[in-house]
Design a protein around this motif. Structure first.
Motif, PDB file in Angstrom:
ATOM      1  N   ASP A 505       0.938  -1.215  -0.085  1.00  0.00           N
ATOM      2  CA  ASP A 505      -0.058  -0.158   0.177  1.00  0.00           C
ATOM      3  C   ASP A 505       0.960   1.436  -0.133  1.00  0.00           C
ATOM      4  OD1 ASP A 505       0.932  -0.315   2.443  1.00  0.00           O
ATOM      5  OD2 ASP A 505      -0.855   0.080   3.696  1.00  0.00           O
ATOM      6  N   GLY A 506       2.114   1.194  -0.438  1.00  0.00           N
ATOM      7  CA  GLY A 506       2.847   2.257  -0.423  1.00  0.00           C
ATOM      8  C   GLY A 506       2.661   3.376  -1.483  1.00  0.00           C
ATOM      9  N   PRO A 507       3.397   4.456  -1.418  1.00  0.00           N
ATOM     10  CA  PRO A 507       2.807   5.570  -2.363  1.00  0.00           C
ATOM     11  C   PRO A 507       3.237   5.346  -3.748  1.00  0.00           C
ATOM     12  CG  PRO A 507       4.753   6.106  -1.013  1.00  0.00           C
ATOM     13  CD  PRO A 507       4.280   5.111  -0.206  1.00  0.00           C
ATOM     14  N   ASN A 508       4.316   4.519  -3.876  1.00  0.00           N
ATOM     15  CA  ASN A 508       4.872   4.237  -5.441  1.00  0.00           C
ATOM     16  C   ASN A 508       4.000   2.975  -5.874  1.00  0.00           C
ATOM     17  OD1 ASN A 508       6.134   2.420  -3.483  1.00  0.00           O
ATOM     18  ND2 ASN A 508       7.865   2.183  -4.674  1.00  0.00           N
ATOM     19  N   VAL A 509       3.182   2.279  -5.201  1.00  0.00           N
ATOM     20  CA  VAL A 509       2.478   1.278  -5.755  1.00  0.00           C
ATOM     21  C   VAL A 509       1.006   1.756  -6.354  1.00  0.00           C
ATOM     22  CG1 VAL A 509       1.134  -0.884  -5.018  1.00  0.00           C
ATOM     23  CG2 VAL A 509       3.135  -0.092  -3.770  1.00  0.00           C
ATOM     24  N   VAL A 510       0.735   1.207  -7.450  1.00  0.00           N
ATOM     25  CA  VAL A 510      -0.563   1.704  -8.265  1.00  0.00           C
ATOM     26  C   VAL A 510      -1.229   0.411  -8.648  1.00  0.00           C
ATOM     27  CG1 VAL A 510      -1.418   2.660 -10.201  1.00  0.00           C
ATOM     28  CG2 VAL A 510       0.562   3.834  -9.145  1.00  0.00           C
ATOM     29  N   SER A 511      -2.469   0.261  -8.381  1.00  0.00           N
ATOM     30  CA  SER A 511      -3.448  -0.895  -9.028  1.00  0.00           C
ATOM     31  C   SER A 511      -3.345  -0.796 -10.397  1.00  0.00           C
ATOM     32  CB  SER A 511      -4.605  -0.801  -8.259  1.00  0.00           C
ATOM     33  OG  SER A 511      -5.391   0.201  -9.017  1.00  0.00           O
ATOM     34  N   LEU A 512      -3.401  -2.292 -10.978  1.00  0.00           N
ATOM     35  CA  LEU A 512      -3.531  -2.443 -12.269  1.00  0.00           C
ATOM     36  C   LEU A 512      -4.635  -1.368 -12.942  1.00  0.00           C
ATOM     37  CD1 LEU A 512      -2.561  -4.086 -14.708  1.00  0.00           C
ATOM     38  CD2 LEU A 512      -4.657  -5.738 -14.430  1.00  0.00           C
ATOM     39  N   SER A 513      -5.825  -1.455 -12.251  1.00  0.00           N
ATOM     40  CA  SER A 513      -7.020  -0.573 -12.860  1.00  0.00           C
ATOM     41  C   SER A 513      -6.591   0.899 -12.931  1.00  0.00           C
ATOM     42  CB  SER A 513      -8.139  -0.789 -11.703  1.00  0.00           C
ATOM     43  OG  SER A 513      -9.352  -0.155 -12.057  1.00  0.00           O
ATOM     44  N   ASP A 514      -5.966   1.197 -11.814  1.00  0.00           N
ATOM     45  CA  ASP A 514      -5.489   2.687 -11.885  1.00  0.00           C
ATOM     46  C   ASP A 514      -4.607   2.880 -12.878  1.00  0.00           C
ATOM     47  OD1 ASP A 514      -7.357   3.379 -10.115  1.00  0.00           O
ATOM     48  OD2 ASP A 514      -5.786   3.222  -8.263  1.00  0.00           O
ATOM     49  N   ALA A 515      -3.652   2.027 -12.988  1.00  0.00           N
ATOM     50  CA  ALA A 515      -2.671   2.290 -14.183  1.00  0.00           C
ATOM     51  C   ALA A 515      -2.995   2.202 -15.724  1.00  0.00           C
ATOM     52  CB  ALA A 515      -1.536   1.091 -14.145  1.00  0.00           C
ATOM     53  N   GLU A 516      -4.072   1.177 -15.930  1.00  0.00           N
ATOM     54  CA  GLU A 516      -4.703   1.099 -17.187  1.00  0.00           C
ATOM     55  C   GLU A 516      -5.568   2.383 -17.501  1.00  0.00           C
ATOM     56  OE1 GLU A 516      -6.057  -2.872 -17.667  1.00  0.00           O
ATOM     57  OE2 GLU A 516      -4.018  -3.382 -18.079  1.00  0.00           O
ATOM     58  N   ASN A 517      -6.277   2.686 -16.501  1.00  0.00           N
ATOM     59  CA  ASN A 517      -7.159   3.845 -16.526  1.00  0.00           C
ATOM     60  C   ASN A 517      -6.663   5.096 -16.331  1.00  0.00           C
ATOM     61  OD1 ASN A 517     -10.107   2.637 -17.253  1.00  0.00           O
ATOM     62  ND2 ASN A 517      -9.346   1.481 -15.613  1.00  0.00           N
ATOM     63  N   ARG A 518      -5.462   5.126 -16.179  1.00  0.00           N
ATOM     64  CA  ARG A 518      -4.444   6.474 -16.107  1.00  0.00           C
ATOM     65  C   ARG A 518      -5.130   7.399 -14.802  1.00  0.00           C
ATOM     66  NH1 ARG A 518      -1.473   3.844 -18.403  1.00  0.00           N
ATOM     67  NH2 ARG A 518       0.204   4.499 -20.113  1.00  0.00           N
ATOM     68  N   ARG A 519      -5.402   6.705 -13.775  1.00  0.00           N
ATOM     69  CA  ARG A 519      -5.995   7.440 -12.663  1.00  0.00           C
ATOM     70  C   ARG A 519      -4.705   7.754 -11.657  1.00  0.00           C
ATOM     71  NH1 ARG A 519     -10.692   3.803 -13.189  1.00  0.00           N
ATOM     72  NH2 ARG A 519      -9.536   2.306 -11.756  1.00  0.00           N
ATOM     73  N   ALA A 520      -3.484   7.313 -12.129  1.00  0.00           N
ATOM     74  CA  ALA A 520      -2.253   7.641 -11.194  1.00  0.00           C
ATOM     75  C   ALA A 520      -1.046   7.635 -12.186  1.00  0.00           C
ATOM     76  CB  ALA A 520      -2.120   6.366 -10.167  1.00  0.00           C
ATOM     77  N   PRO A 521      -0.200   8.656 -12.049  1.00  0.00           N
ATOM     78  CA  PRO A 521       1.058   8.633 -12.669  1.00  0.00           C
ATOM     79  C   PRO A 521       2.215   7.563 -12.549  1.00  0.00           C
ATOM     80  CG  PRO A 521       1.291   9.604 -10.606  1.00  0.00           C
ATOM     81  CD  PRO A 521      -0.008   9.172 -10.628  1.00  0.00           C
ATOM     82  N   ILE A 522       2.488   7.272 -13.781  1.00  0.00           N
ATOM     83  CA  ILE A 522       3.220   6.089 -13.830  1.00  0.00           C
ATOM     84  C   ILE A 522       4.761   6.488 -14.248  1.00  0.00           C
ATOM     85  CG2 ILE A 522       3.852   4.021 -15.108  1.00  0.00           C
ATOM     86  CD1 ILE A 522       1.128   4.112 -13.550  1.00  0.00           C
ATOM     87  N   GLY A 523       5.642   6.023 -13.403  1.00  0.00           N
ATOM     88  CA  GLY A 523       7.092   6.558 -13.544  1.00  0.00           C
ATOM     89  C   GLY A 523       7.827   5.907 -15.079  1.00  0.00           C
ATOM     90  N   GLN A 524       8.993   6.471 -15.038  1.00  0.00           N
ATOM     91  CA  GLN A 524       9.873   5.628 -16.326  1.00  0.00           C
ATOM     92  C   GLN A 524      10.003   4.219 -16.171  1.00  0.00           C
ATOM     93  OE1 GLN A 524      10.122   6.699 -19.409  1.00  0.00           O
ATOM     94  NE2 GLN A 524      11.535   5.068 -20.018  1.00  0.00           N
ATOM     95  N   LYS A 525      10.567   3.798 -14.949  1.00  0.00           N
ATOM     96  CA  LYS A 525      10.957   2.467 -14.755  1.00  0.00           C
ATOM     97  C   LYS A 525       9.976   1.723 -13.848  1.00  0.00           C
ATOM     98  CE  LYS A 525      15.182  -0.012 -13.944  1.00  0.00           C
ATOM     99  NZ  LYS A 525      16.651   0.301 -13.768  1.00  0.00           N
ATOM    100  N   VAL A 526       9.142   0.679 -14.343  1.00  0.00           N
ATOM    101  CA  VAL A 526       7.920   0.147 -13.929  1.00  0.00           C
ATOM    102  C   VAL A 526       8.190  -1.505 -13.761  1.00  0.00           C
ATOM    103  CG1 VAL A 526       5.493  -0.291 -14.265  1.00  0.00           C
ATOM    104  CG2 VAL A 526       6.534   1.670 -15.189  1.00  0.00           C
ATOM    105  N   VAL A 527       7.819  -1.919 -12.420  1.00  0.00           N
ATOM    106  CA  VAL A 527       7.781  -3.244 -12.250  1.00  0.00           C
ATOM    107  C   VAL A 527       6.222  -3.595 -12.192  1.00  0.00           C
ATOM    108  CG1 VAL A 527       8.171  -5.157 -10.608  1.00  0.00           C
ATOM    109  CG2 VAL A 527       9.950  -3.508 -11.250  1.00  0.00           C
ATOM    110  N   ILE A 528       5.663  -4.528 -12.789  1.00  0.00           N
ATOM    111  CA  ILE A 528       4.532  -4.942 -12.697  1.00  0.00           C
ATOM    112  C   ILE A 528       4.259  -6.559 -11.936  1.00  0.00           C
ATOM    113  CG2 ILE A 528       2.378  -6.050 -14.182  1.00  0.00           C
ATOM    114  CD1 ILE A 528       3.213  -4.151 -16.433  1.00  0.00           C
ATOM    115  N   CYS A 529       3.747  -6.458 -10.817  1.00  0.00           N
ATOM    116  CA  CYS A 529       3.672  -7.734 -10.261  1.00  0.00           C
ATOM    117  C   CYS A 529       2.488  -8.741 -10.532  1.00  0.00           C
ATOM    118  CB  CYS A 529       3.613  -7.598  -8.703  1.00  0.00           C
ATOM    119  SG  CYS A 529       4.948  -6.446  -8.010  1.00  0.00           S
TER     120      CYS A 529
END
Length: 663
Positions: A505-529
């Motif tokens: 639940d950290g500040p650099n963690v984004v849910s898949l839904s939020d990522a795909e719908n662009r509800r949160a900023p995405i950095g340049q280097k990404v790890v998808i779990c």
């Protein structure tokens, strides 16, 4: 009466003694609806009836091998090997003719491309170059073998003509036997049938000449070719025939210029169905170029004296009209779009193309044929079952009932549409402010425009189907029982699973839904779990934006998305490769911190540095309400879609349809 909006599409085309009423053909589709002996069944006839009813000018039965000992590729193919099959075969054109459609059949010889378990003799081919997963026991053809194969082509074509078919469609594409001689990648002979293009086309031309002499001057012949085999793209997984020597447009054009002495229309396709990566171009998917073969058709049409037909991700009558009107082709072939909605042509003529159910180009249903299973469709649950639903319709209910549906995802929406069609009173509860459920997330990646089209169609169609739709209403047992329902359908779908990992639940963690719908900023280097379909598609979308992406999962890399249809999976992971996405398997995510993701592999921990972590651990069913309702209505409560186990759109639509079609 208003003037036709598609004058070029609805212009007749004459091929020798046959006049086609328009310029749309239902291209070859193996259906696996014949019996084990390859005989015509009632299921097969009704599948043909659906195609004829669509309004096309001709229907082409898919892959029909001329030899059942060497090159068979599909269980459930029609058998044209003996005169005893003519009687039943004759029923097929009768059905087509009832709707003014002409009937054709794809006559083929797969050469070394047959499936080993389906054949009892060595595969024939131009050269000994085995293809992984296909015939390894190969007989390099000599003159006697060539004469034998020519005789088989002739006998089968004469048999089909005797059964009343109007045309014959010869399969010279996708590296079937014709292509194995034509392509410099699969023909390394040093005799008069190898080397130069003139020599490589010699045997295919001998076959065509013999077929023409056998069927006579008045009988039309159409021939499919691969404009280009697409096996030298540099992508991973290429077989031994990948290289700069694959079949190119200039080779195909040279062959067609000679072949036009015997055939009446050239059908332009692409790819090599037996060798990666060419296979994905033979059945273009949602990741690929729209109208992918039109450029080749336009090129060939300028050089040939016969009409040209084209196929490949052409999805609407509007597109077909533009192709023909602009002189790029004379005929347009469609298949999967017409299966997704057989009313495609009728809707376009009536000016309501928006009512046409879109095709996903997913191969989740029609790809079943590669496993010997009857054809189905992810979005049209009637396909392959037309014998149960004549004219594509469900039977009216004997008794009108009150049906309550909980959940407005794809399963719930399909159930509502079908139940209303049968005459039931339907109430649909949806907890969110719009219908669609997980379809919205599934279609959020930029390249999934076809899924977005389907989602919009499904929501729009459900909203106007006549059901009482109550949005922003989270139904519980009391809510349902207050409606005094006769039947209850639980379609509560699924939700994202998030394991209790430190830092999740950290500040650099984004849910898949939020990522795909662009509800949160995405950095340049990404790890998808998570390396499920959604996680992998997300990685492709981000890599196309220039992001540096790593995908990690506990399962081996070779098992990522392993349940996907093989050709679709191949196309998807080609995009992963193109996007330089790093894949890490056999690794457990044990912690997420501000520096990135800590994984454990074989007891050793390692940090994957990143700016953003995306959680894509998968989905889990939401079905508590089902258990509660079973206590109240054990015989009249049903669970459908993801609520009954997380799977695909096809499962959602099928389970929603099947339950609603029988209550």
């Amino acid at each position: 009466m208003s003037k036709c909006k598609f004058p070029h599409v609805f212009s007749p085309l004459k091929l020798r003694s046959v006049t086609l009423k328009n310029r749309i053909e239902f291209t070859p589709m193996v259906s696996c609806l014949s019996n084990a002996a390859g005989e015509v069944t009632e299921e097969y006839l009704e599948f043909i009836r659906m195609q004829a009813r669509s309004g096309v000018s001709q229907i082409i039965i898919g892959d029909t091998q001329i030899d059942w000992e060497r090159p068979v590729c599909f269980y459930g193919e029609l058998n044209v090997q003996h005169d005893r099959y003519v009687t039943a075969l004759s029923l097929i054109p009768e059905v087509a003719h009832e709707y003014g459609a002409k009937m054709s059949i794809e006559i083929a010889h797969a050469g070394k491309g047959g499936v080993p378990s389906m054949n009892t003799k060595p595969g024939f081919s131009s050269s000994y170059l085995p293809t992984p997963g296909r015939m390894q026991d190969i007989k390099v053809m000599d003159r006697a073998d060539m004469d034998y194969v020519i005789g088989q082509f002739v006998d089968c074509c004469k048999r089909v003509k005797a059964a009343g078919f109007d045309l014959i469609f010869i399969h010279a594409g996708h590296n079937n036997l014709f292509g194995q001689f034509l392509s410099p990648a699969s023909n390394i002979r040093t005799d008069e049938y190898g080397g130069s293009m003139e020599n490589r086309m010699r045997f295919p031309l001998e076959i065509l000449k013999a077929i023409r002499e056998a069927v006579g001057e008045d009988f039309p012949l159409e021939m499919r070719v691969s404009a280009e085999e697409m096996t030298d793209t540099g992508e991973p997984g290429c077989g031994p025939e990948s290289g700069n020597g694959c079949l190119k447009p200039e080779h195909t054009l040279a062959f067609l210029k000679e072949a036009q002495k015997y055939i009446d229309m050239a059908h332009i396709s692409c790819g090599n169905v037996f060798v990666e990566p060419g296979v994905k171009y033979s059945v273009p998917l949602y990741l690929q170029e729209r109208q992918q073969n039109v450029k080749y058709a336009a090129m060939f049409k300028k050089e040939l004296d016969i009409p040209v037909s084209v196929v490949g991700n052409i999805m609407s009558l509007e597109e077909a009209e533009e192709i023909i009107a602009s002189g790029k082709a004379d005929m347009v072939g469609m298949c999967r779009s017409l299966m997704a909605d057989p009313e495609l042509i009728h809707n376009a003529v009536k000016g309501c193309s928006e009512d046409t159910r879109p095709c996903l180009r997913c191969m989740d249903g029609c790809g079943r044929i590669f496993f010997g299973l009857p054809v189905r469709c992810a979005v049209n649950p009637i396909v392959g079952r037309e014998y149960k639903y004549p004219e594509g319709k469900v039977e009216p209910a004997r008794k009108k009932k009150k049906v309550v549906i909980v959940g407005g995802g794809p399963a719930g929406m399909q159930a509502a549409q079908t139940a209303v069609d049968r005459g039931h009173d339907v109430v649909l509860f949806e907890k969110d402010d719009c219908l669609g459920g997980m379809l919205h997330d599934a279609s959020a990646v930029p390249f999934k425009d076809l899924m977005r089209n389907y989602t919009e169609w499904m929501v729009r169609t459900t909203m106007k189907c006549g059901a009482d739709i109550r949005l922003n209403t989270a139904a519980d047992k009391a809510t349902i029982l207050a409606e005094k329902p006769d039947e209850v359908i639980i379609a509560t779908g699924s939700q994202y699973f998030v394991p209790p990992i430190p830092g999740v639940d950290g500040p650099n963690v984004v849910s898949l839904s939020d990522a795909e719908n662009r509800r949160a900023p995405i950095g340049q280097k990404v790890v998808i779990c998570g390396a499920g379909l959604s996680g992998i598609e997300c990685s492709v979308g981000l890599s196309r934006e220039g992001k540096e992406v790593t995908v990690v999962d506990m399962i081996p890399v070779e098992d990522f998305c392993s349940k996907m249809f093989a050709i679709t999976r191949k196309a998807l992971f080609d995009e992963v490769w193109h996007g330089h996405v790093q894949q890490i398997g056999n690794s457990k995510v044990v912690e997420i911190n501000t520096d990135g993701v800590v994984i454990e592999t074989e007891g050793e921990k390692k940090l994957l540095p990143c700016d953003t972590v995306i959680t894509a651990f998968g989905l889990k069913s939401v079905n508590n309400l089902f258990g509660e309702m079973l206590e109240e209505m054990p015989l009249n409560t049903y669970c459908i879609g993801d609520a009954d186990g997380v799977e695909t759109v096809r499962k959602a639509t099928k389970t929603g349809f099947d339950i609603a079609a029988r209550i």
